[in-house]
Motif scaffolding. Structure first.
Motif, PDB file in Angstrom:
ATOM      1  N   ARG A  53      49.388 -84.671 -74.155  1.00 50.82           N
ATOM      2  CA  ARG A  53      50.561 -84.540 -73.288  1.00 50.82           C
ATOM      3  C   ARG A  53      50.898 -85.915 -72.720  1.00 50.82           C
ATOM      4  O   ARG A  53      50.075 -86.558 -72.053  1.00 50.82           O
ATOM      5  CB  ARG A  53      50.280 -83.546 -72.162  1.00 50.82           C
ATOM      6  N   TRP A  54      52.114 -86.370 -72.976  1.00 56.72           N
ATOM      7  CA  TRP A  54      52.541 -87.707 -72.571  1.00 56.72           C
ATOM      8  C   TRP A  54      53.376 -87.619 -71.305  1.00 56.72           C
ATOM      9  O   TRP A  54      54.281 -86.794 -71.198  1.00 56.72           O
ATOM     10  CB  TRP A  54      53.335 -88.368 -73.690  1.00 56.72           C
ATOM     11  N   GLU A  63      41.922 -95.836 -79.388  1.00 61.21           N
ATOM     12  CA  GLU A  63      40.461 -95.685 -79.373  1.00 61.21           C
ATOM     13  C   GLU A  63      40.033 -94.714 -78.274  1.00 61.21           C
ATOM     14  O   GLU A  63      39.102 -93.922 -78.457  1.00 61.21           O
ATOM     15  CB  GLU A  63      39.811 -97.055 -79.171  1.00 61.21           C
ATOM     16  N   CYS A  64      40.702 -94.770 -77.114  1.00 62.21           N
ATOM     17  CA  CYS A  64      40.368 -93.828 -76.033  1.00 62.21           C
ATOM     18  C   CYS A  64      40.638 -92.385 -76.473  1.00 62.21           C
ATOM     19  O   CYS A  64      39.828 -91.483 -76.220  1.00 62.21           O
ATOM     20  CB  CYS A  64      41.185 -94.157 -74.785  1.00 62.21           C
ATOM     21  N   LEU A  65      41.770 -92.168 -77.135  1.00 62.09           N
ATOM     22  CA  LEU A  65      42.087 -90.817 -77.610  1.00 62.09           C
ATOM     23  C   LEU A  65      41.120 -90.384 -78.716  1.00 62.09           C
ATOM     24  O   LEU A  65      40.762 -89.201 -78.807  1.00 62.09           O
ATOM     25  CB  LEU A  65      43.531 -90.774 -78.105  1.00 62.09           C
ATOM     26  N   ASP A 117      45.624 -85.938 -71.634  1.00 58.73           N
ATOM     27  CA  ASP A 117      46.841 -86.373 -70.950  1.00 58.73           C
ATOM     28  C   ASP A 117      46.874 -87.897 -70.925  1.00 58.73           C
ATOM     29  O   ASP A 117      45.853 -88.558 -70.664  1.00 58.73           O
ATOM     30  CB  ASP A 117      46.879 -85.851 -69.515  1.00 58.73           C
ATOM     31  N   VAL A 118      48.057 -88.446 -71.196  1.00 60.01           N
ATOM     32  CA  VAL A 118      48.284 -89.887 -71.112  1.00 60.01           C
ATOM     33  C   VAL A 118      49.476 -90.121 -70.189  1.00 60.01           C
ATOM     34  O   VAL A 118      50.579 -89.637 -70.459  1.00 60.01           O
ATOM     35  CB  VAL A 118      48.551 -90.517 -72.495  1.00 60.01           C
ATOM     36  N   THR A 119      49.233 -90.846 -69.113  1.00 61.25           N
ATOM     37  CA  THR A 119      50.284 -91.169 -68.160  1.00 61.25           C
ATOM     38  C   THR A 119      50.514 -92.670 -68.176  1.00 61.25           C
ATOM     39  O   THR A 119      49.588 -93.457 -67.938  1.00 61.25           O
ATOM     40  CB  THR A 119      49.899 -90.731 -66.731  1.00 61.25           C
ATOM     41  N   ILE A 120      51.756 -93.071 -68.464  1.00 57.78           N
ATOM     42  CA  ILE A 120      52.101 -94.495 -68.556  1.00 57.78           C
ATOM     43  C   ILE A 120      53.001 -94.854 -67.384  1.00 57.78           C
ATOM     44  O   ILE A 120      54.047 -94.232 -67.175  1.00 57.78           O
ATOM     45  CB  ILE A 120      52.783 -94.816 -69.889  1.00 57.78           C
ATOM     46  N   ALA A 152      39.603 -83.049 -69.760  1.00 62.76           N
ATOM     47  CA  ALA A 152      38.760 -82.135 -68.980  1.00 62.76           C
ATOM     48  C   ALA A 152      37.539 -81.722 -69.779  1.00 62.76           C
ATOM     49  O   ALA A 152      37.086 -80.579 -69.715  1.00 62.76           O
ATOM     50  CB  ALA A 152      39.571 -80.911 -68.570  1.00 62.76           C
ATOM     51  N   GLY A 153      36.996 -82.675 -70.522  1.00 62.94           N
ATOM     52  CA  GLY A 153      35.890 -82.371 -71.426  1.00 62.94           C
ATOM     53  C   GLY A 153      34.534 -82.409 -70.757  1.00 62.94           C
ATOM     54  O   GLY A 153      34.409 -82.274 -69.534  1.00 62.94           O
TER      55      GLY A 153
END
Length: 387
Positions: free
Chosen positions: A283-284, A306-308, A321-324, A338-339
């Motif tokens: 989710r962006w 790499e983080c994803l 979730d990725v928030t820019i 939430a892993g």
């Protein structure tokens, strides 16, 4: 190095001019005193000294061997002319008055005669002629006198000064060259290491990730997505083999494309599509376009990917979730899942994925990365790069 050699010659020429002019002026003053030189010959002697002074000025400007020879000829001419019979015998006063001319006015050119066979011959001729002329001006017929010894000493001392400066500068030049070669070798090693690390990061983030997925039978990923990903990896390997990726050159220049600003909003799509194929729903958050230099953008996107990839492989969830967001001088991306989470202090030192592919990559472009995680409570990674 050529500039240093040029400055060395200029220094010796200036010193020879200053020392020589002081000797000529002092000799002219002494010879102008009553009773030293025949009054009828004094104007001619002073004219020769004026010509010698002009030649010394040109020695300081150009250092051409011709001006040095002219200085010696005019100086020796003045020494000889001052001794011509004019109704009075040679005297100690005349010999003493001529000593500054022989030792300083003429001897000064020894500073610029310290190299080359031709200059050494000119130095020997000037030394012998001026010393003999000063010696013959004394009240005795002997060639050994205080004035003659002073003249000889002046020539020898200026030659030693010239040799000392020349040898010292040449030694300094050799040391500078050695330092330059050492710096060049160090730069080559640094560039090679930078290229090795860059290639290792690319392989870790792409080819090795795909191979790891295949080793686990591609769980959660369709066969078409695996084939597409493998094709992209093969294309990357061909580019690396052909040297088409940015690579430092040993000459100190770079075969990088000119840095251009690229809209971030149009390049995130490739990251989105890749992880959508790999089974991770992202989710962006954030809107608008951000312009970044191409090298910063590449590092940012590869670190984000790499983080994803870490979320997909280790978090045990299928969503992230990725928030820019952007500030005046910083672009920030926050990757959250939430892993299962983990304890960052317990990560083995040999696990270089996050350290190299995220932290080191961003630091290379002036950015930073921070990770926050707790077992059972998910993970948050903050990526920052300069705008």
């Amino acid at each position: 190095m050529e500039l240093i050699e040029k400055e060395r010659r200029r220094l010796l020429q200036s010193a020879a001019r200053a020392f020589g002019l002081s000797g000529v002026v002092l000799a002219a003053f002494c010879l102008a005193l009553p009773g030293i030189v025949d009054p009828d010959l004094l104007p001619s002697v002073l004219i020769l000294l004026a010509g010698q002074a002009g030649a010394l000025v040109m020695v300081g400007r150009s250092g051409h061997i011709g001006w040095v020879a002219l200085t010696i000829v005019l100086g020796c001419g003045a020494l000889a002319l001052a001794q011509l019979p004019g109704g009075q015998a040679t005297s100690l006063a005349l010999s003493t008055s001529l000593a500054p001319l022989g030792a300083a006015g003429l001897g000064a050119v020894g500073m610029v005669l310290s190299e080359g066979t031709g200059r050494w011959v000119l130095w020997a001729g000037g030394t012998l002629a001026s010393s003999l002329l000063v010696a013959t001006a004394g009240p005795t017929s002997g060639l050994i006198s205080t004035s003659a010894i002073a003249t000889l000493a002046g020539w020898v001392i200026t030659l030693i000064i010239g040799l000392w400066v020349t040898v010292g500068v040449q030694r300094a030049v050799r040391r500078i060259e050695n330092i330059g070669r050492a710096h060049h070798l160090e730069r080559q090693a640094s560039e090679t290491e930078a290229q090795r690390r860059q290639s290792a990061r690319l392989l870790h983030d792409t080819v090795l990730a795909t191979l790891t997925l295949l080793a686990h039978s591609g769980v959660g990923v369709s066969a078409d997505a695996l084939r597409q990903q493998a094709a992209e990896d093969a294309r990357l390997l061909r580019q690396l083999r052909l040297g088409s990726t940015p690579m430092p050159q040993f000459s100190g220049t770079y075969s990088l494309e000119p840095v251009a600003e690229t809209p971030l909003g149009t390049t995130l799509e490739s990251v989105k599509q890749r992880f959508l194929r790999m089974g991770l729903s992202v989710r962006w958050h954030g809107s608008g376009q951000v312009l970044l230099p191409s090298d910063v953008l590449d590092a940012f996107l590869l670190a984000l990917a790499e983080c994803l990839e870490n979320v997909r492989r280790h978090a045990g969830v299928e969503e992230a979730d990725v928030t820019i967001t952007q500030g005046d001088d910083v672009l920030r991306a926050v990757v959250t899942d939430a892993g299962v989470g983990f304890d960052p202090t317990e990560v083995a030192a040999e696990r270089l994925g996050f350290t190299e592919s995220v932290v080191a990559r961003l630091r290379d472009v002036g950015g930073n990365a921070r990770v926050f995680s707790t077992p059972g409570a998910g993970t948050t990674v903050i990526l920052e790069v300069p705008r």
